[in-house]
Write a protein that holds these residues in place. Structure first.
Motif, PDB file in Angstrom:
ATOM      1  N   TYR A   1      36.720-103.417 -30.166  1.00  0.00           N
ATOM      2  CA  TYR A   1      37.778-102.782 -30.961  1.00  0.00           C
ATOM      3  C   TYR A   1      39.002-103.677 -30.996  1.00  0.00           C
TER       4      TYR A   1
ATOM      5  N   ARG B   1      39.087 -81.063 -24.638  1.00  0.00           N
ATOM      6  CA  ARG B   1      38.130 -81.183 -25.743  1.00  0.00           C
ATOM      7  C   ARG B   1      37.579 -79.825 -26.147  1.00  0.00           C
TER       8      ARG B   1
ATOM      9  N   HIS C   1      35.345 -84.116 -32.665  1.00  0.00           N
ATOM     10  CA  HIS C   1      36.047 -85.188 -31.961  1.00  0.00           C
ATOM     11  C   HIS C   1      37.457 -85.370 -32.525  1.00  0.00           C
TER      12      HIS C   1
ATOM     13  N   ALA D   1      30.482 -95.933 -37.177  1.00  0.00           N
ATOM     14  CA  ALA D   1      31.182 -97.219 -37.128  1.00  0.00           C
ATOM     15  C   ALA D   1      32.118 -97.318 -35.925  1.00  0.00           C
ATOM     16  N   ALA D   2      32.795 -96.228 -35.607  1.00  0.00           N
ATOM     17  CA  ALA D   2      33.770 -96.278 -34.509  1.00  0.00           C
ATOM     18  C   ALA D   2      33.132 -95.986 -33.154  1.00  0.00           C
ATOM     19  N   HIS D   3      31.815 -95.752 -33.147  1.00  0.00           N
ATOM     20  CA  HIS D   3      31.094 -95.454 -31.895  1.00  0.00           C
ATOM     21  C   HIS D   3      31.690 -94.258 -31.183  1.00  0.00           C
ATOM     22  N   ILE D   4      31.870 -93.174 -31.928  1.00  0.00           N
ATOM     23  CA  ILE D   4      32.247 -91.917 -31.274  1.00  0.00           C
ATOM     24  C   ILE D   4      31.041 -91.487 -30.452  1.00  0.00           C
ATOM     25  N   PRO D   5      31.218 -91.308 -29.129  1.00  0.00           N
ATOM     26  CA  PRO D   5      30.046 -91.088 -28.279  1.00  0.00           C
ATOM     27  C   PRO D   5      29.403 -89.724 -28.518  1.00  0.00           C
TER      28      PRO D   5
ATOM     29  N   PRO E   1      37.448-100.157 -34.975  1.00  0.00           N
ATOM     30  CA  PRO E   1      36.213-100.807 -34.517  1.00  0.00           C
ATOM     31  C   PRO E   1      35.987-102.132 -35.242  1.00  0.00           C
TER      32      PRO E   1
ATOM     33  N   GLU F   1      33.484 -85.841 -20.097  1.00  0.00           N
ATOM     34  CA  GLU F   1      33.531 -85.754 -18.636  1.00  0.00           C
ATOM     35  C   GLU F   1      34.397 -84.561 -18.223  1.00  0.00           C
TER      36      GLU F   1
ATOM     37  N   ALA G   1      39.200 -87.864 -33.004  1.00  0.00           N
ATOM     38  CA  ALA G   1      39.415 -89.029 -33.873  1.00  0.00           C
ATOM     39  C   ALA G   1      39.062 -88.719 -35.330  1.00  0.00           C
TER      40      ALA G   1
ATOM     41  N   ARG H   1      28.061 -87.235 -26.597  1.00  0.00           N
ATOM     42  CA  ARG H   1      27.864 -86.702 -25.245  1.00  0.00           C
ATOM     43  C   ARG H   1      28.886 -85.613 -24.964  1.00  0.00           C
TER      44      ARG H   1
ATOM     45  N   ASP I   1      38.071 -84.445 -18.952  1.00  0.00           N
ATOM     46  CA  ASP I   1      38.506 -84.303 -20.342  1.00  0.00           C
ATOM     47  C   ASP I   1      38.048 -82.998 -20.973  1.00  0.00           C
TER      48      ASP I   1
END
Lengths: 124, 420
Positions: free
Chosen positions: A4, B183, B119, B167-171, A117, B176, B121, B173, B179
């Motif tokens: 990123y 969330r 999410h 594209a932004a690799h939002i996970p 990203p 934790e 984001a 899962r 968090d």
């Protein structure tokens, strides 16, 4: 892992001010120190790729080499109220890790941070 | 509806999110999962009327969707390595067969899907659209219709959100533990927005889908509660929705006018929903009394609604308890809107003059553009016999209100005012 760009944005006029947009020399020094510590942490955790600050956007030059002769223009590519003032490139597992780091980066450098990203896909 | 159509509708409600979630996990791509799930349901619509409903519809759908996804990825050569790897794995392992011990893993998949769609984001309207599509299984035209936007706009919004996740690799899962509370509150905010859009819609749109949004929000909140049974705010939001939904039919008159709580026909409230809501509120009160976490916004709002719905006659409402609950609420959220609601309760306890003085002194500047502020002032002024000022306040409230049923109520109230 995914890479990123974390970029810090601010008005170009900051560069003309006595403390580069910080409210006092003390604030500037403590922000520099916090940013240094943050960089050390990135290194220690293995997320650090590269980081630096940028000079004022008005020191930029745009080159268009698509024609027969390159055309050179003074100034940044886009006229904007705010410009990129510095950046990190990080390599982390996912966006959640990047967002946490961006929050720390923002608190350290006293500016808003954009997380974007990179197009290169995750490495095997 | 034939039995098979009914079965398909029910299975769609129950299994859509599971199929999408399990495929997303396997192929790492919401788009692939969504398309394959939609295709599997289309195959079911064709085949089940002829072959009968399979004994385990969920497993049948997951298997069919898996095969479709694999076929599709094979046809498209440009897929990335992760997906090719997933295809290879899927072929070795075979499809998921839900069995008792796999149950919790599948529930985890659905929870993952929900957290991914909500999410932070993603833009708030994208979170809502994506949740209704991927978790709720609503079609894009249904969602577009519910939110009064063009189908293409809604389609693009969902596609953009899916692309950003990738594209932004939002996970994909469950966050934790550290968090999780934050969330979860983001997920609950999305569900409450869906509920409110169905409940107090802007504009005079009267579509059945829009009414269905409250039921969809309740269904999804029940799902979150099944997945996170110990979260007090999840229970609180579910109780709140149930207690509001219970009053739905009493809330709008035959002529399309909003009916205020004190004037509603309490005989038409849904007693089952009220009983379930009260049970949840009592459960939370017991946990708090046992030294559990302090109640948050939804639990307090649910408790306020429980007080309102526990008496058969509006005149028996325990206003001092409601004011006390609003005092608690102000500690969680001291916004002017919460203070305005507290003032409405104060008017019932201490009289309109006290409430009017309070809102005029503290809330005027910050709520000047909010219709409920002017509607409340208009009502208090009316009760104090200050007709001229009341009329002006009604005019301003009508100008700002967006909900047609509410405008109808405010207009009638204004026109009933005596001479100033």
């Amino acid at each position: 892992m995914a890479k990123y760009l974390m970029s810090v944005w601010g008005p170009d006029s900051d560069y003309e001010l006595e403390n580069y947009g910080y409210s006092s020399p003390e604030e500037m020094m403590s922000s520099f120190e916090a940013t240094g510590k943050f960089n050390d942490k990135l290194q220690a955790e293995g997320y650090f790729v590269f980081a630096d600050g940028l000079d004022a956007a008005k020191t930029a030059t745009v080159v268009d080499g698509q024609g027969e002769k390159p055309i050179i223009t003074d100034g940044p590519y886009a006229e904007a109220k705010e410009h990129m003032a510095g950046f990190w490139i990080i390599d982390v597992p996912d966006l959640d890790v990047a967002l946490k780091l961006a929050a720390e980066a923002s608190a350290a450098c006293l500016g808003k941070v954009e997380v974007r990203p990179m197009q290169t896909g995750p490495e095997a | 509806m034939t039995d098979v159509t009914e079965a398909i509708t029910r299975v769609h409600h129950e299994e859509w999110a599971r199929v999408v979630a399990s495929l997303t996990k396997r192929f790492g791509d919401l788009g692939v999962a969504e398309d394959a799930a939609a295709e599997a349901f289309m195959v079911a619509v064709e085949r089940w009327p002829l072959d009968g409903v399979p004994p385990n519809p969920g497993a049948w759908l997951t298997t069919t969707a898996n095969r479709r996804a694999i076929d599709r990825i094979r046809r498209e050569s440009k897929r990335d390595d992760k997906q090719k790897e997933a295809v290879a794995l899927a072929e070795i392992q075979g499809p998921d067969e839900p069995s008792p011990d796999r149950h919790s893993a599948i529930e985890d998949d659905r929870l993952r899907l929900l957290f991914t769609c909500c999410h932070p984001a993603l833009a708030p309207e994208a979170r809502i659209a994506l949740t209704l599509r991927m978790v709720g299984g609503l079609t894009v035209p249904e969602i577009a219709n519910a939110f009064l936007v063009q189908e293409t706009t809604m389609g693009q919004r969902i596609t953009r959100a899916k692309n950003k996740i990738k594209a932004a690799h939002i996970p994909y899962r469950v966050p934790e533990a550290a968090d999780l509370p934050e969330r979860v509150s983001g997920v609950l905010a999305v569900l409450f927005l869906v509920f409110n859009e169905g409940y107090l819609s802007s504009g005079d749109h009267e579509s059945s889908v829009r009414g269905d949004l409250t039921l969809e929000a309740i269904r999804l909140t029940r799902l979150v509660r099944a997945l996170l049974p110990d979260d007090g705010e999840v229970a609180g939001l579910l109780a709140l929705m149930l207690l509001i939904e219970a009053r739905r039919t009493a809330r709008v008159s035959a002529t399309g006018e909003l009916v205020r709580l004190d004037e509603q026909d309490r005989g038409s409230w849904d007693l089952d929903l009220i009983a379930e809501g009260h049970r949840l509120v009592r459960e939370r009160l017991a946990v708090v009394a046992d030294g559990g976490a302090r109640p948050g916004r939804y639990q307090i709002l649910a408790a306020i609604n429980a007080v309102h719905t526990s008496v058969r006659d509006a005149r028996d409402t325990d206003w001092s308890q409601i004011v006390a609950l609003y005092d608690q609420m102000i500690r969680v959220d001291g916004s002017p809107i919460v203070r305005l609601n507290r003032a409405i309760a104060v008017a019932e306890m201490d009289g309109p003059e006290v409430a009017l003085a309070e809102i005029d002194r503290h809330l005027g500047p910050s709520l000047d553009d909010y219709h409920a502020f002017h509607a409340t002032r208009a009502d208090l002024l009316r009760r104090l016999g200050r007709s001229g000022e009341s009329r002006a306040a009604y005019d301003r409230a009508i100008e700002l209100a967006e909900n047609a049923a509410e405008v109808a109520l405010l207009t009638r109230r204004r026109d009933q005012l005596g001479p100033s």
